[in-house]
Design a protein around this motif. Sequence first.
Motif, mmCIF file in Angstrom:
data_model
loop_
_atom_site.group_PDB
_atom_site.id
_atom_site.type_symbol
_atom_site.label_atom_id
_atom_site.label_comp_id
_atom_site.label_asym_id
_atom_site.label_seq_id
_atom_site.Cartn_x
_atom_site.Cartn_y
_atom_site.Cartn_z
ATOM 1 N N VAL A 45 11.605 2.787 33.505
ATOM 2 C CA VAL A 45 11.565 4.416 33.283
ATOM 3 C C VAL A 45 10.373 5.028 33.027
ATOM 4 N N GLY A 46 9.238 4.078 32.748
ATOM 5 C CA GLY A 46 8.023 4.718 32.959
ATOM 6 C C GLY A 46 6.732 3.557 33.075
ATOM 7 N N VAL A 47 5.759 4.103 33.395
ATOM 8 C CA VAL A 47 4.561 3.197 33.588
ATOM 9 C C VAL A 47 3.351 3.826 33.036
ATOM 10 N N ASP A 48 2.140 3.371 33.065
ATOM 11 C CA ASP A 48 0.902 3.634 32.414
ATOM 12 C C ASP A 48 0.173 4.090 33.671
ATOM 13 N N THR A 49 -0.998 4.790 33.563
ATOM 14 C CA THR A 49 -1.818 5.333 34.523
ATOM 15 C C THR A 49 -2.611 4.047 35.280
ATOM 16 N N THR A 50 -2.519 2.769 35.097
ATOM 17 C CA THR A 50 -3.365 1.568 35.729
ATOM 18 C C THR A 50 -2.378 1.145 36.621
ATOM 19 N N SER A 51 -1.088 1.621 36.744
ATOM 20 C CA SER A 51 0.154 1.164 37.288
ATOM 21 C C SER A 51 -0.044 1.828 38.824
ATOM 22 N N LEU A 52 -0.724 1.352 39.897
ATOM 23 C CA LEU A 52 -1.146 1.944 41.011
ATOM 24 C C LEU A 52 -0.467 1.356 42.194
ATOM 25 N N PHE A 53 0.211 -0.146 41.916
ATOM 26 C CA PHE A 53 0.580 -0.782 43.372
ATOM 27 C C PHE A 53 1.926 -1.354 42.655
ATOM 28 N N PRO A 54 2.953 -1.165 43.614
ATOM 29 C CA PRO A 54 2.951 -0.539 44.795
ATOM 30 C C PRO A 54 3.143 0.896 44.557
ATOM 31 N N ALA A 55 2.893 1.759 45.789
ATOM 32 C CA ALA A 55 2.797 3.071 45.791
ATOM 33 C C ALA A 55 3.932 3.973 44.928
ATOM 34 N N ASP A 56 5.472 3.230 44.980
ATOM 35 C CA ASP A 56 6.430 3.683 44.246
ATOM 36 C C ASP A 56 6.131 3.622 42.867
ATOM 37 N N ALA A 57 5.434 2.880 42.300
ATOM 38 C CA ALA A 57 4.886 3.030 40.895
ATOM 39 C C ALA A 57 4.341 4.299 40.216
ATOM 40 N N THR A 58 3.655 4.812 41.323
ATOM 41 C CA THR A 58 2.810 6.142 40.925
ATOM 42 C C THR A 58 3.635 7.251 41.025
ATOM 43 N N ARG A 59 4.948 7.063 41.305
ATOM 44 C CA ARG A 59 6.080 8.106 41.132
ATOM 45 C C ARG A 59 6.663 8.194 40.175
ATOM 46 N N LEU A 60 6.830 6.994 39.278
ATOM 47 C CA LEU A 60 7.293 7.228 38.126
ATOM 48 C C LEU A 60 6.777 7.967 36.892
ATOM 49 N N PRO A 61 7.625 8.234 35.804
ATOM 50 C CA PRO A 61 7.034 8.919 34.812
ATOM 51 C C PRO A 61 6.065 7.980 33.933
#
Length: 277
Positions: A45-61
């Motif tokens: 339901v959410g990730v931090d700003t270092t979660s850059l891979f895979p690209a789908d992770a960057t589209r999470l809150p």
Amino acid sequence: MKRRNLLLAALLPGLGTAQSQPRIVSVGGAVTETVFALGAQGQLVGVDTTSLFPADATRLPQVGYARTLSAEGVLALLPQLLLASGEAGPPQVLAQLQRAGVRVEVLDEQHRFDGILTRTTRIGQLCGREREAAQLVARLQQDWAARPKPPAGSVPRVLFVLAHAAGQLRVAGEGTSADAMLALAGARNAFAGVQGYKPLTAEAALQAAPDVILCTDQGLQAQGGADGLLKAPGLALTPAGRARRVASMEALLLLGFGPRLPQAVTELTGKLHGRAA
């Protein structure tokens, strides 16, 4: 804030009984990457700003940077489980989350391959993905055994420069992920004997006398490429600088110690013992 925490603490146990798989906030690029590798991304339901891979992770809150989390920002996503790297914090925020009813699991691989296997198994248990975790561990072990070994007798001195912001260059000493990666790739850290990251100075660069200068792709781009990086204090006068031996890799791949570690070590070994990228 206190009233909100009490309300969330009351809601979270109910959420847990309503579904068998927990709602997860993942903090740390390698942790998030592992969740995706296990096929458990639907629980995020959410990730931090270092979660850059895979690209789908960057589209999470996003909940902010791993080291400077906000309890309110995390709790707003109603997670039941916080999966965090060893760098997550500050500690008082993690404690707040626990008091609000969020299960907090800190997973530190300690910059070791075996640590990655242990973390993968644990994430699989916490996500209800034990079978997938066992399969991923087996694949990692196979890939690790098949990675190419560094050429015999070749031990280049490498200076890792953290260069993501102009005018704020730092070099990696011992106890860092960069130091651990250099050892795995059969290289010698030119800044060994110093703990952690230290500001780059001309004196330090000249004393290190690296054969290769290594940085991240993002850092090299921020400096304007190799030409810009070599304008930093002392770097142009080192053996690496004079020969323009500058190598780089994508930041999370190089430093993340995630499930792509066999790939990362293979790529880094080729760069340091062959022609620098």
